[in-house]
Design a protein around this motif. Structure first.
Motif, PDB file in Angstrom:
ATOM      1  N   ASP A   1      -4.643  31.661  40.830  1.00 45.40           N
ATOM      2  CA  ASP A   1      -4.887  30.360  40.587  1.00 45.40           C
ATOM      3  C   ASP A   1      -5.192  29.850  41.898  1.00 45.40           C
ATOM      4  O   ASP A   1      -4.257  29.180  42.514  1.00 45.40           O
ATOM      5  N   ALA A   2      -6.362  29.486  42.338  1.00 41.07           N
ATOM      6  CA  ALA A   2      -6.697  28.844  43.539  1.00 41.07           C
ATOM      7  C   ALA A   2      -6.363  27.535  43.700  1.00 41.07           C
ATOM      8  O   ALA A   2      -6.293  26.898  44.929  1.00 41.07           O
TER       9      ALA A   2
ATOM     10  N   ILE B   1     -28.331  27.696  39.202  1.00 44.91           N
ATOM     11  CA  ILE B   1     -28.226  29.126  39.320  1.00 44.91           C
ATOM     12  C   ILE B   1     -28.086  29.309  37.852  1.00 44.91           C
ATOM     13  O   ILE B   1     -26.879  28.983  37.244  1.00 44.91           O
TER      14      ILE B   1
ATOM     15  N   SER C   1     -25.969  31.022  35.742  1.00 42.04           N
ATOM     16  CA  SER C   1     -24.584  31.960  35.702  1.00 42.04           C
ATOM     17  C   SER C   1     -24.105  31.430  34.505  1.00 42.04           C
ATOM     18  O   SER C   1     -24.201  30.540  33.767  1.00 42.04           O
TER      19      SER C   1
ATOM     20  N   MET D   1     -21.713  33.242  40.807  1.00 40.07           N
ATOM     21  CA  MET D   1     -22.345  33.211  42.266  1.00 40.07           C
ATOM     22  C   MET D   1     -21.044  34.219  42.768  1.00 40.07           C
ATOM     23  O   MET D   1     -21.477  34.994  43.890  1.00 40.07           O
TER      24      MET D   1
ATOM     25  N   THR E   1     -14.994  36.654  39.941  1.00 35.76           N
ATOM     26  CA  THR E   1     -14.739  37.470  38.564  1.00 35.76           C
ATOM     27  C   THR E   1     -16.166  37.048  37.623  1.00 35.76           C
ATOM     28  O   THR E   1     -16.323  37.441  36.639  1.00 35.76           O
ATOM     29  N   SER E   2     -17.015  35.921  38.422  1.00 37.60           N
ATOM     30  CA  SER E   2     -18.132  35.462  37.620  1.00 37.60           C
ATOM     31  C   SER E   2     -19.123  34.779  38.418  1.00 37.60           C
ATOM     32  O   SER E   2     -18.730  34.481  39.639  1.00 37.60           O
TER      33      SER E   2
ATOM     34  N   ARG F   1      -8.669  33.848  38.139  1.00 35.53           N
ATOM     35  CA  ARG F   1      -7.517  33.711  36.939  1.00 35.53           C
ATOM     36  C   ARG F   1      -7.509  34.560  35.801  1.00 35.53           C
ATOM     37  O   ARG F   1      -6.333  34.940  35.518  1.00 35.53           O
TER      38      ARG F   1
HETATM   39  N1  LIG Z   1     -24.335  27.615  38.533  1.00 30.90           N
HETATM   40  C1  LIG Z   1     -24.958  26.607  38.823  1.00 30.90           C
HETATM   41  O1  LIG Z   1     -26.157  26.419  38.335  1.00 30.90           O
HETATM   42  C2  LIG Z   1     -24.423  25.818  40.011  1.00 30.90           C
HETATM   43  C3  LIG Z   1     -25.276  24.938  40.731  1.00 30.90           C
HETATM   44  C4  LIG Z   1     -24.861  24.348  42.007  1.00 30.90           C
HETATM   45  C5  LIG Z   1     -23.309  24.425  42.077  1.00 30.90           C
HETATM   46  N2  LIG Z   1     -22.593  25.272  41.274  1.00 30.90           N
HETATM   47  C6  LIG Z   1     -21.172  25.363  41.618  1.00 30.90           C
HETATM   48  O2  LIG Z   1     -20.904  26.579  42.171  1.00 30.90           O
HETATM   49  C7  LIG Z   1     -19.437  26.683  41.788  1.00 30.90           C
HETATM   50  C8  LIG Z   1     -19.410  28.288  40.889  1.00 30.90           C
HETATM   51  O3  LIG Z   1     -20.499  28.178  40.142  1.00 30.90           O
HETATM   52  P1  LIG Z   1     -20.816  29.530  39.199  1.00 30.90           P
HETATM   53  O4  LIG Z   1     -22.060  29.312  38.644  1.00 30.90           O
HETATM   54  O5  LIG Z   1     -20.332  30.784  40.066  1.00 30.90           O
HETATM   55  O6  LIG Z   1     -19.626  29.607  38.027  1.00 30.90           O
HETATM   56  P2  LIG Z   1     -18.677  30.492  37.185  1.00 30.90           P
HETATM   57  O7  LIG Z   1     -19.771  31.577  36.715  1.00 30.90           O
HETATM   58  O8  LIG Z   1     -18.349  29.558  36.076  1.00 30.90           O
HETATM   59  O9  LIG Z   1     -17.786  31.359  38.188  1.00 30.90           O
HETATM   60  C9  LIG Z   1     -16.590  30.218  38.463  1.00 30.90           C
HETATM   61  C10 LIG Z   1     -15.617  31.445  39.024  1.00 30.90           C
HETATM   62  O10 LIG Z   1     -14.558  30.400  39.663  1.00 30.90           O
HETATM   63  C11 LIG Z   1     -13.231  31.145  39.144  1.00 30.90           C
HETATM   64  N3  LIG Z   1     -12.188  30.026  38.997  1.00 30.90           N
HETATM   65  C12 LIG Z   1     -12.215  28.989  38.525  1.00 30.90           C
HETATM   66  N4  LIG Z   1     -11.222  28.101  38.791  1.00 30.90           N
HETATM   67  C13 LIG Z   1     -10.334  29.022  39.348  1.00 30.90           C
HETATM   68  C14 LIG Z   1      -8.851  29.059  39.724  1.00 30.90           C
HETATM   69  N5  LIG Z   1      -8.268  27.703  39.659  1.00 30.90           N
HETATM   70  N6  LIG Z   1      -8.541  29.876  40.616  1.00 30.90           N
HETATM   71  C15 LIG Z   1      -9.459  31.085  40.645  1.00 30.90           C
HETATM   72  N7  LIG Z   1     -10.528  31.164  40.356  1.00 30.90           N
HETATM   73  C16 LIG Z   1     -10.740  29.943  39.555  1.00 30.90           C
HETATM   74  C17 LIG Z   1     -13.591  31.844  37.719  1.00 30.90           C
HETATM   75  O11 LIG Z   1     -12.728  32.819  37.577  1.00 30.90           O
HETATM   76  P3  LIG Z   1     -11.366  33.021  36.427  1.00 30.90           P
HETATM   77  O12 LIG Z   1     -12.036  32.409  35.169  1.00 30.90           O
HETATM   78  O13 LIG Z   1     -11.293  34.457  36.497  1.00 30.90           O
HETATM   79  O14 LIG Z   1     -10.500  32.101  37.101  1.00 30.90           O
HETATM   80  C18 LIG Z   1     -14.974  32.375  38.145  1.00 30.90           C
HETATM   81  O15 LIG Z   1     -14.946  33.395  38.573  1.00 30.90           O
HETATM   82  C19 LIG Z   1     -19.271  25.453  40.894  1.00 30.90           C
HETATM   83  O16 LIG Z   1     -18.628  24.893  41.965  1.00 30.90           O
HETATM   84  C20 LIG Z   1     -20.227  24.945  40.701  1.00 30.90           C
HETATM   85  O17 LIG Z   1     -20.163  23.527  40.151  1.00 30.90           O
HETATM   86  C21 LIG Z   1     -23.113  25.910  40.334  1.00 30.90           C
END
Ligand SMILES: NC(=O)c1ccc[n+]([C@@H]2O[C@H](COP(=O)([O-])OP(=O)(O)OC[C@H]3O[C@@H](n4cnc5c(N)ncnc54)[C@H](OP(=O)(O)O)[C@@H]3O)[C@@H](O)[C@H]2O)c1
Length: 258
Positions: A74-75, A193, A195, A32, A29-30, A52
């Motif tokens: 909810d993962a 990233i 995001s 990456m 949903t958001s 979620r």
């Molecule tokens: N962005 C960066 O710079 C970066 C860099 C390195 C590593 N990371 C890692 O990459 C991961 C994702 O980053 P992102 O930038 O894609 O983050 P994001 O935009 O916040 O996306 C996180 C996604 O995870 C989902 N989510 C979170 N908890 C959940 C749960 N319990 N059940 C189901 N879905 C869940 C959220 O959806 P809902 O809100 O709909 O639940 C959302 O779609 C994280 O582990 C982060 O630490 C990020």
């Protein structure tokens, strides 16, 4: 030896390399995950976007030749994950990006066990749960991809549980590749990233990160969710890659920046 003798499937390079395939993105949903949803849909897949948030709060996704369906999960909740994969049935590729927001990181001396465990629950155990119940439904030529980050190899002070969760996932990757083969299991390790994950971080801190990425990363920019979508598509479609951690970081760990 010919391809026929080694049973190598025809190269899946083409305008729609995932045509006819079903892809589940837990965290789609958001961020990456959303990048991977678009990449897979443009490659012709039917993509199930799991997260979620309510269906009414989800952004529109451009699909190209593919299609998209939405699912709520909810993962970090075992029953919820079981229900998701019962509902999905058989499918081809799983990408798990779900993780807690940065507010759930925390210095050791500010955390009790419940707080420390919450990051592992939201990142490591949620990925494990998706693999556990998704793997039963994945076709033999399918794949699982996890997502970590460069703090797996270069920790950031005050976020030890992030490093612990990422390290555990990266260590689990080749172990599951061995156990689940011929289903392939890989991990993407992204750099910074741009995001939605950073939306709740004070704007001056966020802008400083992005500026440092532009100045110091060897590629002279921060990452986009599309960079990770591209990598996810590669791992879904290359049938000879398994057990690897693919870094998609612009060279982040090669420089000092945070
Ligand atoms: N962005 C960066 O710079 C970066 C860099 C390195 C590593 N990371 C890692 O990459 C991961 C994702 O980053 P992102 O930038 O894609 O983050 P994001 O935009 O916040 O996306 C996180 C996604 O995870 C989902 N989510 C979170 N908890 C959940 C749960 N319990 N059940 C189901 N879905 C869940 C959220 O959806 P809902 O809100 O709909 O639940 C959302 O779609 C994280 O582990 C982060 O630490 C990020």
């Amino acid at each position: 030896m010919t391809n026929e003798e080694t049973q190598v499937p025809p190269l899946t390079i083409g305008s729609a390399p995932l045509a006819g395939k079903t892809v589940v993105v837990v965290g789609g949903t958001s961020g990456m995950g959303r990048g991977a949803v678009s990449a897979a849909a443009y490659a012709g897949a039917h993509v199930i976007v799991a997260g979620r948030r309510a269906l009414t709060e989800r952004p529109e996704v451009a699909t190209g030749p593919g299609s998209v369906a939405q699912a709520v999960v909810d993962a970090a909740d075992e029953d919820s994950v079981k229900q998701l994969f019962d509902d999905v049935g058989e499918f081809d590729h799983l990408f798990v990006t779900a993780a807690p927001k940065p507010g759930n990181w925390g210095p050791l001396l500010t955390q009790d066990l419940t707080a420390a465990r919450s990051y592992l629950d939201g990142k490591f155990w949620s990925s494990w749960l998706s693999a556990r119940y998704g793997a039963e439904q994945i076709h033999r030529d399918g794949s699982i991809t996890f997502l970590t980050g460069c703090s797996a190899i270069r920790p950031v002070s005050g976020a030890a549980m992030v490093t612990a969760a990422f390290g555990a996932l990266e260590a689990m990757t080749p172990a599951l590749a061995l156990e689940l083969g011929p289903v392939r299991v890989n991990t993407i390790r992204p750099g910074l990233i741009q995001s939605e994950m950073w939306d709740d971080v004070p704007v001056e801190i966020r802008d400083d990160f992005y500026r440092k990425a532009r100045e110091r990363f060897p590629v002279r920019r921060g990452g986009a969710v599309e960079d990770v979508g591209h990598a996810a598509l590669f791992l879904m479609t290359n049938s000879f890659v398994t057990g690897v951690v693919l870094e998609v970081s612009g060279g982040e760990p090669l420089v000092t920046w945070a």
